[in-house]
Design an enzyme around this catalytic site. Structure first.
Site, short mmCIF file in Angstrom:
data_model
loop_
_atom_site.label_atom_id
_atom_site.label_comp_id
_atom_site.label_asym_id
_atom_site.label_seq_id
_atom_site.Cartn_x
_atom_site.Cartn_y
_atom_site.Cartn_z
N SER A 829 11.41 78.65 45.30
CA SER A 829 10.38 77.71 44.86
C SER A 829 10.04 76.67 45.90
O SER A 829 9.12 75.88 45.70
CB SER A 829 10.84 77.01 43.57
OG SER A 829 12.03 76.29 43.79
N LYS A 872 11.55 70.32 36.13
CA LYS A 872 11.18 69.76 37.43
C LYS A 872 10.24 68.57 37.28
O LYS A 872 10.41 67.52 37.93
CB LYS A 872 10.52 70.84 38.29
CG LYS A 872 11.46 71.94 38.73
CD LYS A 872 10.73 73.00 39.53
CE LYS A 872 11.67 74.11 39.99
NZ LYS A 872 10.98 75.18 40.73
#
Length: 939
Positions: A829, A872
């Site tokens: 990511s 996140k």
């Protein structure tokens, strides 16, 4: 052979005589004389440590008023002995209280742990006579003359005959003691077969030279008076000693024979197998038969055939009452057909079994467990018109947020309510069909009775077979079997997010019983499925024990920490045992090893909790409906603290609600500056510290009568004095920006938490080498290589070089680092962040500190989707991020974000790197951007 020596004397306790070869225990309580003797011996020792076996003392028994000083019996003067005999304390004994004979004793040790249990262990060695007492205090000391037994010659036939008689009487006494359980009035002393065998071997091995030793040994075993044992001690010649011991043995054996009446029962059973009731009554009333119970004589002998239970009436009545009580409890339990069959069989065995058998208690425990299991008893669900509204209010009152889990529980309630209505309608239809078929059956039966004419008045009525169910009724019953199957819910989330308390709220909303089972650390399969009855102290497993505790068949059972169940070992696999429990298609017939009868668990609402899914086996995870609980945002924590945590801590610390006031800005500072977690446990601890500080102030003001000066409000300036300096800064993003540094996003694999991650890239003169640090995983390293390759291949389009063929890495090397080097990092990511960081470094353009990004990057420049978006972004919001770049394919995850996150930051969806760069550096253009149309061809 006689020798003279000086010995310290120890008066023995009342009625105690120590003989040679015998070990005695002398209590040390209140015996200052013994302590003085030992202290004197140790003070005179030549070495610092004295061996216990080298300590020798003289053990003297207390005198008897019926014996002279030399052990001779005194002649009775004919006067009655009026008044009780005074007992002499051995610690306070005088010279006249001591017997003239004693035994040299060797101290072998001290036994006991506590003060009142200490005893001195002394072993007798030889006889002595007291010649002259030298001193009385602090202990007796005397000159004594020791005596050893004379050697007996083999031609001394008189002593040999006495010795043979002694051995014969000794074996006879031991035999009578072994048979004492069979005698109604046998001796109180009993011997185990092993000990009796050892005594017989000990007696058999003694020869004529050990005649005196055997006489002393038997004196210690047989029951005799204090005077008789004193006379044996005073008998220095072996022949005289043998005569006295034989006299004692003969008297005791004769007493056993005289008091023991052997019962002989002649069995006379009539031809028809019946016994005269009068005779049986007389036998039961005989006091010698009171110990006979359930057909067993003491010692294992059986009663003759036809006596049945025998036994005392009171014991038999108690057993009958116990059986009736168990039977009544089993009837009240309303067992299932399988359980009723097993219970009837075990109850019959229990009624016929002797209570002294070990299996008796095992069967009793098993039947009691069967009676305690709720087979059919259930809690009536409160499913009325206001059920859904009340349940929604209950969940909202107990928990803030958690909309997904609340929605799922309300769906379960709605389905349960509708199924109950359907089942009620089916019951009515089945009842109507049954009622309609009854008149037809009665008419057919009546016609059969009219045709049947019996020649006599005694007509045997033929029972009608049970009514057969009609096809319509069978169809409705089959449809009714679609009863409610409770879902198996799995709540996954970080610690402190309210998973356990949520299960309690579900039970409260349903009006059901609640039971919690902690699975953390369970390593044995038997803890889940129970132990088999063949094992000692077997018991049911955790599931059945939980049902017994709540007493109903449809509780809410919380399986806490299911991710921490032990794996397969030599004790079995507990996680595999949970497969049957948590399978809706199988748990209607769950079999516990102890109960060994199918138990219906389909009515139980199981709610499991876990912190992570990684340690849960895939087959077990497939049987549960997973509901994720992410971390709480700052706004959610503020609501939870205001509604739940702060009032709870105020009450816990003995204050009233009006005694503590926490403004919103102060509460936000506690949340952001003193806690950094997904749950609220640390927040509750910090609020507890604030309440305790105000409790101290309030108590001091009340004690000093200055309550008007007390202020319940807590200011922001007070937090540093109460909680210490701020542990976390509210803005965790970098305060200043520089080229090559970008803010990425990370979601931790354990705990379902998210945060920001700084990616730092620096260049230096070199030859194109790339150095990676920060404990990066293989996937993360590969994403750096992909990003560098794309930047190198598009350097001219990014305006990083003036020549399309120039290598920007030819004369430089780069170093990529991720801080927090001790924490492992991996995953794709960070590909977009690596690419932007390299472009920033090579173009010398700084990236805004409030900008963060995440997404996987490909060689074609595409930004691909990643996971953990909610965690996140919640972490980014806490860190002060204002703008986030996300992959376009993660648009579905944005919809599930809390409103606070959507309103607190700008979320930009990008599908390509050329889309992302204008959001990083607004107003700037790149040559390569002009050639990108924004549409990717799929032809």
């Amino acid at each position: 052979m006689a020798k003279s020596r000086i010995l310290p004397l120890v008066p023995l306790p009342q009625s105690t005589v120590l003989l040679p070869g015998i070990v005695a225990r002398i209590p040390l309580t209140n015996r200052a004389d013994i302590a003085a003797i030992l202290a004197n011996i140790y003070s005179k020792a030549s070495t610092p440590t004295v061996e216990a076996n080298s300590v020798t003392i003289g053990c003297v028994p207390l005198n008897s008023p019926f014996l002279s000083a030399d052990g001779k019996q005194l002649i009775d003067d004919g006067k009655p002995n009026i008044g009780p005999k005074l007992l002499v304390d051995p610690a306070q004994a005088k010279r006249t209280d001591l017997f003239s004979y004693g035994t040299v004793g060797k101290v072998t040790g001290v036994q006991g742990r506590r003060q009142g249990e200490l005893t001195l262990i002394v072993e007798g060695v030889s006889r002595f006579t007291v010649d002259r007492i030298l001193k009385d205090r602090p202990f007796f000391e005397a000159r004594v003359i020791t005596h050893e037994d004379q050697v007996i010659r083999q031609d001394n036939f008189e002593v040999a005959d006495l010795f043979t008689q002694l051995k014969q009487l000794s074996r006879e006494l031991i035999a009578l003691i072994r048979l004492s359980p069979l005698l109604p009035r046998g001796p109180s002393l009993s011997l185990s077969p092993l000990l009796a065998r050892r005594l017989e071997l000990y007696i058999a091995k003694k020869d004529l030279s050990d005649a005196g030793v055997l006489a002393d040994f038997m004196t210690n075993i047989i029951e005799g008076t204090h005077e008789e044992k004193l006379r044996v001690l005073a008998a220095l010649p072996v022949q005289e000693r043998l005569e006295r011991v034989i006299e004692m043995l003969q008297r005791q054996i004769k007493g056993i024979h005289g008091s023991s009446r052997i019962i002989s029962i002649t069995t006379t059973v009539p031809q028809d197998g019946m016994i005269d009731p009068d005779m049986l009554k007389k036998l039961r009333q005989d006091p010698r038969m009171r110990n006979i119970g359930n057909g067993q004589m003491p010692g294992g002998m059986s009663l003759p055939p036809g006596f049945g239970g025998g036994g005392g009436g009171q014991q038999a009545d108690e057993e009958a009452n116990e059986t009736d009580e168990l039977k009544k409890r089993l009837e009240d339990a309303k067992l299932s057909p399988e359980a009723q069959k097993v219970a009837d069989r075990e109850l019959k065995r229990f009624a016929k079994m002797n209570p002294n058998q070990a299996e008796h208690q095992v069967i009793r425990n098993y039947l009691e467990n069967l009676a305690e299991i709720p087979w059919t008893k259930m809690t009536e669900d409160r499913l009325d018109a206001a059920t859904l509204a009340n349940a929604r209010k209950q969940l909202d009152d107990d928990h803030y947020g958690l909309e997904k889990i609340k929605k799922r529980l309300l769906e379960y309630l709605a389905v349960l309510k509708l199924k109950q209505a359907v089942n009620t309608d089916l019951d009515k239809q089945i009842q109507a069909i049954a009622t309609a078929s009854e008149p037809q059956a009665e008419a057919a039966e009546q016609s059969e009775e009219e045709q049947d004419v019996a020649p006599t008045s005694q007509v045997a009525k033929i029972e009608r077979p049970p009514r057969l169910q009609t096809p319509d009724e069978l169809k409705l019953l089959q449809h009714k079997k679609m009863v409610d199957k409770s879902p198996i819910l799995l709540l996954v989330g970080p610690p402190g997010t309210g998973k356990t308390s949520l299960a309690k709220s579900v039970a409260t909303a349903l009006g059901r019983q609640f039971h919690r089972i902690s699975l953390g650390g369970v390593r044995d399969e038997a803890e889940i499925r129970g132990h088999r009855r063949t094992y000692v102290a077997a018991m049911p497993g955790l599931i059945v024990s939980g049902l017994k505790k709540v007493g109903v068949a449809n509780p809410v059972i919380l399986l806490d920490e299911i991710d921490k169940v032990g794996t397969s070992s030599h004790h079995g696999d507990p996680s595999a045992a949970m497969l049957e429990v948590l399978d809706p298609e199988q748990n209607h017939s769950f079999v516990d090893h102890y109960v060994n009868i199918p138990i219906d668990l389909s009515k139980v609402l199981f709610i499991a909790t876990a912190n992570t899914l990684d340690t849960i086996p895939a087959p077990l995870l497939d049987r549960m409906e997973t509901i994720q609980l992410s971390g709480y945002t700052t706004l959610e924590k503020r609501h939870i603290a205001t509604r739940h945590l702060l009032p709870k801590q105020i009450t816990t610390n003995g204050l009233q609600q009006q005694n503590v006031s926490l403004p919103a800005d102060v509460l936000d500072k506690v949340i952001t500056s003193y806690t950094r977690e997904s749950g609220v446990r640390n927040l509750e601890r910090e609020l507890g510290s604030v309440c305790r500080s105000k409790a101290v102030q309030y108590a001091e003001c009340r004690d000093t009568n200055t309550l008007p000066a007390y202020s319940p409000a807590v200011a922001s300036e007070d937090l540093e004095d109460i909680l210490g300096p701020e542990r976390f800064e509210e803005e965790l993003t970098a305060r200043s920006s520089q080229p090559g540094v970008v803010t990425g996003l990370v979601a931790y694999s354990s705990g379902m938490q998210g945060s920001i991650l700084f990616i730092e890239v620096a260049d230096m003169p070199g030859s194109g080498r790339v150095q990676l640090t920060g404990k990066l995983g293989d996937v993360l390293k590969e994403s750096v290589e992909v990003a560098l390759t794309w930047v190198k291949s598009h350097a001219y389009e990014l305006a990083l070089t003036n020549d399309p063929n120039e290598d920007i890495m030819k004369a430089r090397s780069i170093h990529v680092h991720c801080p927090s080097g001790a924490v492992p990092k991996d995953g794709p990511s960070a590909g977009l962040a690596h690419t932007v960081a390299l472009i920033s470094l090579f173009s010398n353009k700084a990236i805004p500190t409030t900008l963060a990004m995440t997404g996987e990057f490909s060689l074609r420049g595409k930004v691909m989707p990643v996971g953990g978006i909610k965690e996140k972004l919640i972490g980014a919001l806490r860190a002060g991020v204002k703008k986030v770049l996300l992959p376009k394919q993660n648009a579905k995850d944005v919809k599930d974000l809390p409103d606070e996150v959507k309103e607190g930051m700008e979320i930009v969806l990008v599908g390509h790197i050329w889309e992302a760069l204008p959001h990083v550096w607004p107003g700037m253009e790149w040559p390569g951007q002009r050639g990108w149309s924004g549409v990717e061809s799929r032809l």
